[in-house]
Motif scaffolding. Structure first.
Motif, mmCIF file in Angstrom:
data_model
loop_
_atom_site.group_PDB
_atom_site.id
_atom_site.type_symbol
_atom_site.label_atom_id
_atom_site.label_comp_id
_atom_site.label_asym_id
_atom_site.label_seq_id
_atom_site.Cartn_x
_atom_site.Cartn_y
_atom_site.Cartn_z
ATOM 1 N N LYS A 1 0.846 -1.203 0.000
ATOM 2 C CA LYS A 1 0.000 0.000 0.000
ATOM 3 C C LYS A 1 0.877 1.246 0.000
ATOM 4 O O LYS A 1 0.604 2.224 -0.722
ATOM 5 C CB LYS A 1 -0.891 -0.005 1.243
ATOM 6 C CG LYS A 1 -1.788 1.223 1.394
ATOM 7 C CD LYS A 1 -2.779 1.329 0.251
ATOM 8 C CE LYS A 1 -3.863 2.371 0.545
ATOM 9 N NZ LYS A 1 -3.322 3.707 0.795
ATOM 10 N N THR B 1 2.410 1.681 -3.582
ATOM 11 C CA THR B 1 1.456 2.185 -4.571
ATOM 12 C C THR B 1 1.073 3.638 -4.284
ATOM 13 O O THR B 1 0.768 4.394 -5.213
ATOM 14 C CB THR B 1 0.194 1.309 -4.617
ATOM 15 O OG1 THR B 1 -0.368 1.197 -3.295
ATOM 16 C CG2 THR B 1 0.532 -0.086 -5.130
ATOM 17 N N ASP B 2 1.105 4.031 -3.015
ATOM 18 C CA ASP B 2 0.836 5.433 -2.670
ATOM 19 C C ASP B 2 1.933 6.327 -3.253
ATOM 20 O O ASP B 2 1.650 7.373 -3.857
ATOM 21 C CB ASP B 2 0.762 5.613 -1.155
ATOM 22 C CG ASP B 2 -0.561 5.133 -0.565
ATOM 23 O OD1 ASP B 2 -1.512 4.927 -1.362
ATOM 24 O OD2 ASP B 2 -0.641 4.940 0.664
ATOM 25 N N ASP C 1 3.732 5.660 -5.759
ATOM 26 C CA ASP C 1 3.543 5.595 -7.204
ATOM 27 C C ASP C 1 2.458 6.577 -7.661
ATOM 28 O O ASP C 1 2.635 7.325 -8.627
ATOM 29 C CB ASP C 1 3.167 4.165 -7.603
ATOM 30 C CG ASP C 1 3.517 3.850 -9.054
ATOM 31 O OD1 ASP C 1 3.702 4.796 -9.829
ATOM 32 O OD2 ASP C 1 3.581 2.664 -9.394
ATOM 33 N N SER C 2 1.340 6.569 -6.968
ATOM 34 C CA SER C 2 0.216 7.432 -7.349
ATOM 35 C C SER C 2 0.513 8.904 -7.112
ATOM 36 O O SER C 2 -0.048 9.784 -7.778
ATOM 37 C CB SER C 2 -1.038 7.023 -6.582
ATOM 38 O OG SER C 2 -0.858 7.187 -5.183
ATOM 39 N N TRP C 3 1.408 9.201 -6.149
ATOM 40 C CA TRP C 3 1.766 10.592 -5.844
ATOM 41 C C TRP C 3 2.848 11.119 -6.779
ATOM 42 O O TRP C 3 3.243 12.274 -6.692
ATOM 43 C CB TRP C 3 2.256 10.708 -4.402
ATOM 44 C CG TRP C 3 1.201 10.370 -3.384
ATOM 45 C CD1 TRP C 3 -0.155 10.449 -3.538
ATOM 46 C CD2 TRP C 3 1.440 9.888 -2.054
ATOM 47 N NE1 TRP C 3 -0.795 10.040 -2.397
ATOM 48 C CE2 TRP C 3 0.150 9.698 -1.454
ATOM 49 C CE3 TRP C 3 2.578 9.611 -1.299
ATOM 50 C CZ2 TRP C 3 0.000 9.224 -0.147
ATOM 51 C CZ3 TRP C 3 2.421 9.150 -0.006
ATOM 52 C CH2 TRP C 3 1.143 8.959 0.559
ATOM 53 N N ARG D 1 7.192 -3.595 -12.564
ATOM 54 C CA ARG D 1 6.739 -2.205 -12.394
ATOM 55 C C ARG D 1 7.921 -1.287 -12.067
ATOM 56 O O ARG D 1 8.019 -0.171 -12.592
ATOM 57 C CB ARG D 1 5.689 -2.118 -11.278
ATOM 58 C CG ARG D 1 5.201 -0.706 -10.982
ATOM 59 C CD ARG D 1 4.561 -0.050 -12.189
ATOM 60 N NE ARG D 1 4.113 1.313 -11.898
ATOM 61 C CZ ARG D 1 3.691 2.163 -12.813
ATOM 62 N NH1 ARG D 1 3.666 1.814 -14.089
ATOM 63 N NH2 ARG D 1 3.288 3.375 -12.467
ATOM 64 N N LYS E 1 1.097 -1.681 -14.879
ATOM 65 C CA LYS E 1 0.673 -0.325 -14.516
ATOM 66 C C LYS E 1 0.282 -0.284 -13.040
ATOM 67 O O LYS E 1 0.102 -1.317 -12.399
ATOM 68 C CB LYS E 1 -0.493 0.116 -15.399
ATOM 69 C CG LYS E 1 -0.160 0.134 -16.898
ATOM 70 C CD LYS E 1 -1.346 0.599 -17.715
ATOM 71 C CE LYS E 1 -1.032 0.535 -19.210
ATOM 72 N NZ LYS E 1 0.093 1.392 -19.601
ATOM 73 N N LEU E 2 0.119 0.934 -12.529
ATOM 74 C CA LEU E 2 -0.244 1.126 -11.131
ATOM 75 C C LEU E 2 -1.567 0.437 -10.809
ATOM 76 O O LEU E 2 -1.712 -0.185 -9.752
ATOM 77 C CB LEU E 2 -0.337 2.624 -10.817
ATOM 78 C CG LEU E 2 -0.841 3.000 -9.420
ATOM 79 C CD1 LEU E 2 0.058 2.403 -8.348
ATOM 80 C CD2 LEU E 2 -0.913 4.511 -9.275
ATOM 81 N N GLU E 3 -2.518 0.530 -11.721
ATOM 82 C CA GLU E 3 -3.825 -0.106 -11.496
ATOM 83 C C GLU E 3 -3.694 -1.614 -11.343
ATOM 84 O O GLU E 3 -4.447 -2.252 -10.596
ATOM 85 C CB GLU E 3 -4.773 0.205 -12.660
ATOM 86 C CG GLU E 3 -5.185 1.661 -12.777
ATOM 87 C CD GLU E 3 -4.070 2.562 -13.301
ATOM 88 O OE1 GLU E 3 -3.091 2.024 -13.871
ATOM 89 O OE2 GLU E 3 -4.170 3.785 -13.103
ATOM 90 N N LYS F 1 -2.467 -2.447 -7.747
ATOM 91 C CA LYS F 1 -3.505 -2.281 -6.733
ATOM 92 C C LYS F 1 -4.391 -3.520 -6.645
ATOM 93 O O LYS F 1 -4.951 -3.830 -5.588
ATOM 94 C CB LYS F 1 -4.342 -1.044 -7.044
ATOM 95 C CG LYS F 1 -3.594 0.271 -6.819
ATOM 96 C CD LYS F 1 -4.485 1.475 -7.078
ATOM 97 C CE LYS F 1 -3.751 2.775 -6.778
ATOM 98 N NZ LYS F 1 -4.589 3.973 -7.027
#
Length: 253
Positions: A16, A19-20, A22-24, A69, A83-85, A88
């Motif tokens: 988690k 991925t956070d 990554d999303s930021w 990734r 990908k990030l998706e 998750k």
């Protein structure tokens, strides 16, 4: 709570966190966290903490996705990679490892890394044939490519007539029983070009799983680029040049 269950809980938190990042858009931090977690998962897959073969396979699949990734973030190419998706979707899969019904990694995700063949062996000592028109120096090294990590040997220690001698062991810490049908062990030979001051691939070779038998073996060398799909294979030369290995397969009692 068992040690494995505690580990799964920590892995879920780490995934988690990754991925956070990554999303930021904190790609450097995300890449480092993905690699760190992937190493933990692979270590657990070969340890006595995880005795379930199905769970081991899931751990290795997730580790592969994480490493892919990370490589994707470092290269900046996202055309065909994880990908990030996709990552998750792995969080509930990872959490299910402590339940009776273990989820598998979605096929849509694993298909994206299917082209990267799992490269494994128990133990091998490589050497390679060589002639003046093939290699001009001993600053070459063989590479045993893993699904997620490439293992490089030191440069060749000496050249004896038509042979480049390496004299090293390469250990792959993954049970052969876990490898899926169609997997193979790939070896790449790299050499240093003094004029260009760069390292380049010269040729490659591979072994199918059914060829893995203890003792010495000789396998053919193919022209670059390395084809992990084994579709377009062209011999490096018509001359009798081969990769010589000595395989040792160990069994845990």
């Amino acid at each position: 709570m068992t040690s494995f269950e505690k580990s799964v809980e920590k892995w879920g938190t780490a995934l988690k966190k990754s991925t956070d990042f990554d999303s930021w858009g904190q790609l450097v931090e995300a890449s480092k966290e993905y690699i760190r977690l992937a190493k933990l998962l692979r270590m657990s897959a070969v340890s006595t903490d995880c005795a379930d073969d199905n769970k081991k396979r899931v751990l290795l699949k997730i580790a592969t996705c994480l490493e892919t990734r990370s490589k994707n973030l470092n290269s900046g190419n996202s055309s065909e990679d994880i990908k990030l998706e996709d990552l998750k979707k792995l969080i509930p899969v990872l959490q299910s490892l402590t339940s009776v019904s273990v989820k598998d990694v979605p096929v849509a995700v694993t298909a994206k890394v299917e082209k990267q063949k799992q490269i494994r062996s128990a133990s091998n000592t490589p050497s390679s044939d060589n002639e003046d028109d093939i290699f001009q120096n001993t600053e070459s090294y063989a590479a045993a490519v893993d699904l997620c990590k490439q293992q490089n040997t030191p440069v060749a220690t000496e050249r004896v007539e038509n042979y480049l001698m390496f004299g090293v062991d390469v250990h792959i810490q993954v049970p052969l029983e876990i490898l899926s049908k169609g997997s193979a062990i790939f070896f790449e030979l790299f050499h240093y070009k003094h004029k260009r001051r760069s390292t380049s691939s010269k040729c490659f070779s591979f072994m199918e799983l059914d060829e893995l038998k203890p003792g010495p073996c000789v396998i053919e060398l193919y022209r670059k680029p390395t084809d992990f799909r084994k579709k377009k294979l062209n011999l490096l030369t018509s001359k009798p040049l081969y990769l010589h290995l000595v395989l040792t397969i160990t069994k845990q009692l």
